[in-house]
Design an enzyme around this catalytic site. Structure first.
Site, PDB file in Angstrom:
ATOM      1  N   GLU A 126      17.074 -16.772 -10.063  1.00  0.00           N
ATOM      2  CA  GLU A 126      16.628 -15.391 -10.253  1.00  0.00           C
ATOM      3  C   GLU A 126      15.997 -15.212 -11.641  1.00  0.00           C
ATOM      4  O   GLU A 126      14.956 -14.562 -11.785  1.00  0.00           O
ATOM      5  CB  GLU A 126      17.815 -14.428 -10.045  1.00  0.00           C
ATOM      6  CG  GLU A 126      17.549 -12.974 -10.341  1.00  0.00           C
ATOM      7  CD  GLU A 126      16.385 -12.368  -9.564  1.00  0.00           C
ATOM      8  OE1 GLU A 126      15.880 -12.982  -8.618  1.00  0.00           O
ATOM      9  OE2 GLU A 126      15.955 -11.260  -9.955  1.00  0.00           O
TER      10      GLU A 126
ATOM     11  N   ARG B 113       3.644   0.052  -4.953  1.00  0.00           N
ATOM     12  CA  ARG B 113       3.455  -0.556  -3.631  1.00  0.00           C
ATOM     13  C   ARG B 113       2.114  -1.269  -3.500  1.00  0.00           C
ATOM     14  O   ARG B 113       1.881  -1.989  -2.530  1.00  0.00           O
ATOM     15  CB  ARG B 113       3.547   0.518  -2.542  1.00  0.00           C
ATOM     16  CG  ARG B 113       4.857   1.256  -2.519  1.00  0.00           C
ATOM     17  CD  ARG B 113       4.857   2.266  -1.401  1.00  0.00           C
ATOM     18  NE  ARG B 113       4.691   1.615  -0.126  1.00  0.00           N
ATOM     19  CZ  ARG B 113       5.672   1.101   0.589  1.00  0.00           C
ATOM     20  NH1 ARG B 113       6.910   1.161   0.144  1.00  0.00           N
ATOM     21  NH2 ARG B 113       5.435   0.525   1.747  1.00  0.00           N
TER      22      ARG B 113
ATOM     23  N   LYS C 144      12.143 -14.035 -12.159  1.00  0.00           N
ATOM     24  CA  LYS C 144      11.802 -12.875 -12.984  1.00  0.00           C
ATOM     25  C   LYS C 144      10.817 -13.278 -14.057  1.00  0.00           C
ATOM     26  O   LYS C 144       9.829 -12.610 -14.324  1.00  0.00           O
ATOM     27  CB  LYS C 144      13.092 -12.343 -13.624  1.00  0.00           C
ATOM     28  CG  LYS C 144      13.213 -10.891 -13.759  1.00  0.00           C
ATOM     29  CD  LYS C 144      13.703 -10.161 -12.532  1.00  0.00           C
ATOM     30  CE  LYS C 144      13.074 -10.556 -11.247  1.00  0.00           C
ATOM     31  NZ  LYS C 144      13.538  -9.898 -10.078  1.00  0.00           N
TER      32      LYS C 144
ATOM     33  N   ASN D 123      -1.596   1.599   6.098  1.00  0.00           N
ATOM     34  CA  ASN D 123      -0.845   0.519   5.467  1.00  0.00           C
ATOM     35  C   ASN D 123      -0.422  -0.424   6.587  1.00  0.00           C
ATOM     36  O   ASN D 123       0.145   0.022   7.576  1.00  0.00           O
ATOM     37  CB  ASN D 123       0.385   1.120   4.762  1.00  0.00           C
ATOM     38  CG  ASN D 123       1.354   0.066   4.282  1.00  0.00           C
ATOM     39  OD1 ASN D 123       0.987  -1.086   4.067  1.00  0.00           O
ATOM     40  ND2 ASN D 123       2.610   0.458   4.117  1.00  0.00           N
ATOM     41  N   GLY D 124      -0.739  -1.722   6.452  1.00  0.00           N
ATOM     42  CA  GLY D 124      -0.368  -2.673   7.490  1.00  0.00           C
ATOM     43  C   GLY D 124      -1.559  -3.549   7.849  1.00  0.00           C
ATOM     44  O   GLY D 124      -2.545  -3.601   7.120  1.00  0.00           O
TER      45      GLY D 124
ATOM     46  N   HIS E 223      16.325 -36.354 -11.182  1.00  0.00           N
ATOM     47  CA  HIS E 223      15.746 -36.850  -9.927  1.00  0.00           C
ATOM     48  C   HIS E 223      14.251 -36.548  -9.828  1.00  0.00           C
ATOM     49  O   HIS E 223      13.692 -36.531  -8.734  1.00  0.00           O
ATOM     50  CB  HIS E 223      16.503 -36.268  -8.732  1.00  0.00           C
ATOM     51  CG  HIS E 223      17.928 -36.711  -8.675  1.00  0.00           C
ATOM     52  ND1 HIS E 223      18.302 -38.008  -8.394  1.00  0.00           N
ATOM     53  CD2 HIS E 223      19.082 -36.039  -8.941  1.00  0.00           C
ATOM     54  CE1 HIS E 223      19.624 -38.112  -8.444  1.00  0.00           C
ATOM     55  NE2 HIS E 223      20.124 -36.921  -8.790  1.00  0.00           N
TER      56      HIS E 223
ATOM     57  N   CYS F  65       0.853  -1.182   0.000  1.00  0.00           N
ATOM     58  CA  CYS F  65       0.000   0.000   0.000  1.00  0.00           C
ATOM     59  C   CYS F  65       0.897   1.243   0.000  1.00  0.00           C
ATOM     60  O   CYS F  65       1.932   1.261   0.649  1.00  0.00           O
ATOM     61  CB  CYS F  65      -0.932   0.127   1.204  1.00  0.00           C
ATOM     62  SG  CYS F  65      -2.099  -1.222   1.378  1.00  0.00           S
TER      63      CYS F  65
ATOM     64  N   TRP G 162      -3.101  -2.402  -1.633  1.00  0.00           N
ATOM     65  CA  TRP G 162      -2.782  -3.811  -1.890  1.00  0.00           C
ATOM     66  C   TRP G 162      -3.555  -4.572  -0.821  1.00  0.00           C
ATOM     67  O   TRP G 162      -3.209  -4.521   0.355  1.00  0.00           O
ATOM     68  CB  TRP G 162      -1.276  -4.037  -1.769  1.00  0.00           C
ATOM     69  CG  TRP G 162      -0.818  -5.398  -2.160  1.00  0.00           C
ATOM     70  CD1 TRP G 162      -0.474  -5.809  -3.412  1.00  0.00           C
ATOM     71  CD2 TRP G 162      -0.612  -6.526  -1.309  1.00  0.00           C
ATOM     72  NE1 TRP G 162      -0.095  -7.120  -3.384  1.00  0.00           N
ATOM     73  CE2 TRP G 162      -0.167  -7.592  -2.109  1.00  0.00           C
ATOM     74  CE3 TRP G 162      -0.769  -6.752   0.060  1.00  0.00           C
ATOM     75  CZ2 TRP G 162       0.129  -8.853  -1.600  1.00  0.00           C
ATOM     76  CZ3 TRP G 162      -0.482  -8.008   0.570  1.00  0.00           C
ATOM     77  CH2 TRP G 162      -0.031  -9.040  -0.267  1.00  0.00           C
TER      78      TRP G 162
ATOM     79  N   LYS H  41       5.731  -3.970  -4.571  1.00  0.00           N
ATOM     80  CA  LYS H  41       7.188  -3.835  -4.507  1.00  0.00           C
ATOM     81  C   LYS H  41       7.743  -4.055  -3.108  1.00  0.00           C
ATOM     82  O   LYS H  41       8.704  -4.778  -2.925  1.00  0.00           O
ATOM     83  CB  LYS H  41       7.559  -2.435  -5.003  1.00  0.00           C
ATOM     84  CG  LYS H  41       9.034  -2.155  -4.990  1.00  0.00           C
ATOM     85  CD  LYS H  41       9.639  -2.437  -6.325  1.00  0.00           C
ATOM     86  CE  LYS H  41      11.132  -2.395  -6.322  1.00  0.00           C
ATOM     87  NZ  LYS H  41      11.680  -3.442  -7.193  1.00  0.00           N
TER      88      LYS H  41
ATOM     89  N   GLU I 202       7.227 -14.224 -12.618  1.00  0.00           N
ATOM     90  CA  GLU I 202       6.447 -13.165 -11.976  1.00  0.00           C
ATOM     91  C   GLU I 202       5.878 -12.161 -12.958  1.00  0.00           C
ATOM     92  O   GLU I 202       4.833 -11.576 -12.703  1.00  0.00           O
ATOM     93  CB  GLU I 202       7.228 -12.466 -10.858  1.00  0.00           C
ATOM     94  CG  GLU I 202       8.250 -11.447 -11.278  1.00  0.00           C
ATOM     95  CD  GLU I 202       8.936 -10.763 -10.093  1.00  0.00           C
ATOM     96  OE1 GLU I 202       8.236 -10.331  -9.172  1.00  0.00           O
ATOM     97  OE2 GLU I 202      10.169 -10.645 -10.112  1.00  0.00           O
TER      98      GLU I 202
HETATM   99  C1  F6R Z   1      11.154 -10.014  -7.285  1.00  0.00           C
HETATM  100  C2  F6R Z   1      11.285  -9.119  -6.152  1.00  0.00           C
HETATM  101  C3  F6R Z   1      11.036  -9.666  -4.790  1.00  0.00           C
HETATM  102  C4  F6R Z   1      11.919  -8.959  -3.746  1.00  0.00           C
HETATM  103  C5  F6R Z   1      11.539  -9.412  -2.330  1.00  0.00           C
HETATM  104  C6  F6R Z   1      12.438  -8.824  -1.291  1.00  0.00           C
HETATM  105  O1  F6R Z   1      11.418  -9.378  -8.477  1.00  0.00           O
HETATM  106  O2  F6R Z   1      11.539  -7.964  -6.305  1.00  0.00           O
HETATM  107  O3  F6R Z   1      11.229 -11.043  -4.751  1.00  0.00           O
HETATM  108  O4  F6R Z   1      13.250  -9.249  -4.016  1.00  0.00           O
HETATM  109  O5  F6R Z   1      10.212  -9.050  -2.064  1.00  0.00           O
HETATM  110  O6  F6R Z   1      12.432  -7.436  -1.317  1.00  0.00           O
HETATM  111  P1  F6R Z   1      13.567  -6.580  -0.627  1.00  0.00           P
HETATM  112  O7  F6R Z   1      14.813  -6.804  -1.367  1.00  0.00           O
HETATM  113  O8  F6R Z   1      13.079  -5.176  -0.698  1.00  0.00           O
HETATM  114  O9  F6R Z   1      13.659  -7.075   0.784  1.00  0.00           O
END
Ligand code: F6R
Length: 577
Positions: free
Chosen positions: A452, A27, A456, A100-101, A475, A2, A74, A572, A459
């Protein structure tokens, strides 16, 4: 998650709030709303949808008035619908709040308020805040009522509220386990969940600390501790500029941030790692905690530390308290680009006896206050939900920590070179866009990059994808490899190639469509599509591999008509556990 924004000053508040919400949308973007105070009346507009659409349809910027608050949601409590969107208000519409929370004791508080005659119209926990303040204000000043209400809340919150019945013009703030930053202007004050929302107006900020309350007027701010006593908090100045938080001609933030890497890599390589380095030298056992993309960087760090003779393991932060027993002899390295990820912060608090190093991009974030030493990524704000440049920056500072800067002299050129492959990668993206599954394989130090690349990819393309050390395929997963299933092989010419080549052949024999990221002639022959890697110092291959994988995910996402900056169900900064 949020996004929250507040403004008090002489500008048209609706414009500042709308502009700020556009910067905060990463967010949370289920629904959005603003409330502006004008002539002792509140004008509240909110609905389900993205800020761009909702603000146009509901004509946000037509609202007059110089004080207001806004929110981009969110969902946690209650479905995504207009009623559940913030701001929330009491029945008389005299108090309005954004939150937010998660309020953990909301059922009890709500029931008490219902008994006292308050009527609720939404399923959210947040709605109780304006009702609670109204109830408490019956017997005391508004400020005291706000403070008492906040003390009654259990859980996590960043709250911004205002009242039509306030004799002075003020905005009330509170934070616990959810970020909230004050922006200091001249004759005007701001607050927001994150700095980029206020960058257009100021570069001076006051990050609030856990349990802080604050009051904003046009002319200044006051911060209070939980017990109501006035306190001071450090002002910080950031050297970020507004362009860093804008697309600058790119169709999406994600693409801009992928290309940003060629500029910011030098800044990341300039990061000060000396204090962290000397702390690491003192310890034998090092636990690394992080989530998602940052965890993948942590995994690579754990391999490199183990190679140096340390006992090191990377943990998914949310699970850390269940499986680890850190003590005074354990050093913790926490990696979090936002510095606000709830899972990471709770793991850090769990490791109360241990010394802590934080690797983060965010000056003034919570992680910086609970760590003993900090390494900043220096890569500017990252707006796209999918982490790209911050991952590369994490790798850069980790490498500097382990190998020293000299070994990384070729890195900026390497990144430029890999970015030039975009057109070739676009063609491969066409072949992947129609697929339902994808598998990524690598070995050794390239495995975290496969994880990674796969994260990417899934998602932002919504294509199911998994990543494995190549040896694991046989396996179990090999049963899923049939005709045309994409297998993306991270196969640079290093010590991993002989074994990985065998894994590629096994998959090819079952009909897999091989995309080889390679500079090995044998792998090229087995590959249906090749992303050519340069001949470089083998320690740098993770950097050469990640950039094409970021571009591949981006272009498949765009081909599928998805907005890579706003993938569904994600946000994010993940500030709930
Ligand atoms: C994926 C992504 C998330 C963050 C995760 C941790 O693209 O961005 O997996 O890496 O939510 O976020 P931080 O690094 O802010 O703790």
């Amino acid at each position: 998650m949020c996004g929250i924004i507040g403004y008090i000053g002489s500008r048209k508040a609706s414009e500042v709030l709308t502009e700020g919400l556009k910067r905060l949308e990463y967010r949370g973007y289920d629904s959005v709303g603003i409330a502006v105070l004008n002539d002792k009346k509140l004008e509240i507009r909110k609905d389900v949808g993205m800020i761009e659409d909702v603000s146009t349809t509901l004509q946000f910027t037509n609202i007059e008035g110089n004080i207001g608050i806004g929110h981009s949601r969110w969902a946690t409590h209650g479905v995504v619908c207009k009623e559940n969107a913030h701001p929330h208000f009491n029945t008389r519409k005299t108090i309005v709040a954004v939150h937010n929370g998660v309020i953990e004791n909301f059922t009890k508080l709500k029931n008490d308020l219902i008994e006292k005659g308050h009527e609720f119209t939404t399923d959210t926990d947040s709605e109780l805040i304006p009702h609670l303040v109204e109830e408490n204000a019956k017997s005391q000043s508004l400020l005291k009522a706000f403070m008492k209400s906040v003390r009654q809340l259990e859980g996590s919150y960043a709250i911004v509220a205002l009242s039509t019945e306030d004799k002075e013009e003020r905005i009330f703030l509170a934070r616990k386990n959810s970020p909230l930053v004050i922006g200091v202007g001249k004759g005007e004050m701001f607050c927001a969940s994150d700095i980029p929302a206020m960058l257009k107006y100021t570069k001076t900020f006051v990050p609030l600390q856990e349990g802080d309350l604050a009051v904003l007027t046009k002319h200044g701010y006051k911060v209070y501790s939980v017990d109501g006593s006035e306190t001071t908090r450090k002002q910080i100045t950031v050297d970020w500029n507004i362009e860093m938080a804008q697309k600058c001609g790119y169709p999406h933030f994600m693409l801009k941030e992928i290309f940003d890497q060629k500029h910011f890599i030098n800044e990341s390589l300039a990061a000060d790692v000396d204090s962290a380095k000397s702390i690491i030298d003192e310890y034998e056992k090092i636990d690394i905690i992080a989530c998602g993309t940052s965890y993948h960087a942590g995994l690579l760090l754990s391999y490199l530390l183990s190679e140096k003779g340390k006992i090191s393991q990377a943990f998914i932060a949310s699970d850390y308290p269940f499986i680890a027993k850190p003590n005074e002899k354990t050093l913790i390295i926490a990696i979090s680009q936002s510095g606000e990820t709830a899972d990471v912060l709770q793991a850090l608090r769990y490791a109360e006896k241990s010394r802590k190093i934080a690797i983060t991009n965010t000056v003034g974030s919570t992680i910086t206050r609970i760590s003993d030493s900090i390494i900043y990524l220096n890569t500017g704000p990252e707006v796209g939900v999918a982490a790209t440049k911050t991952f590369t920056a994490q790798l850069a500072v980790i490498y500097k920590l382990i190998y020293g800067k000299k070994k990384l002299a070729e890195l900026p050129k390497l990144i430029e070179l890999m970015l030039k492959l975009e057109n070739q990668i676009k063609k491969i993206a066409v072949k992947l866009a129609g697929k339902e599954h994808a598998f990524f394989i690598a070995r050794g130090k390239n495995v975290p990059i496969a994880y990674e690349g796969s994260l990417k990819f899934k998602e932002i393309t919504y294509i199911h994808s998994e990543a494995y050390p190549g040896g694991e395929l046989k396996h179990g997963t090999l049963s899923l490899i049939t005709d045309g299933v994409p297998l993306i092989a991270l196969a640079p010419k290093d010590d991993t190639i002989p074994k990985l080549f065998g894994n590629i052949k096994e998959a090819k024999a079952r009909g897999a469509m091989i995309v080889g990221l390679t500079n090995d002639e044998d792998v090229k022959k087995e590959s249906n599509f090749v992303i050519e890697l340069p001949e470089i110092d083998p320690i740098l291959y993770p950097f050469a591999l990640i950039i094409p994988l970021q571009l591949l995910a981006y272009h498949v996402s765009v081909l599928k008509g998805i907005n890579p900056d706003r993938p569904r169900n994600l946000a994010k900064s993940v500030t709930v556990e």
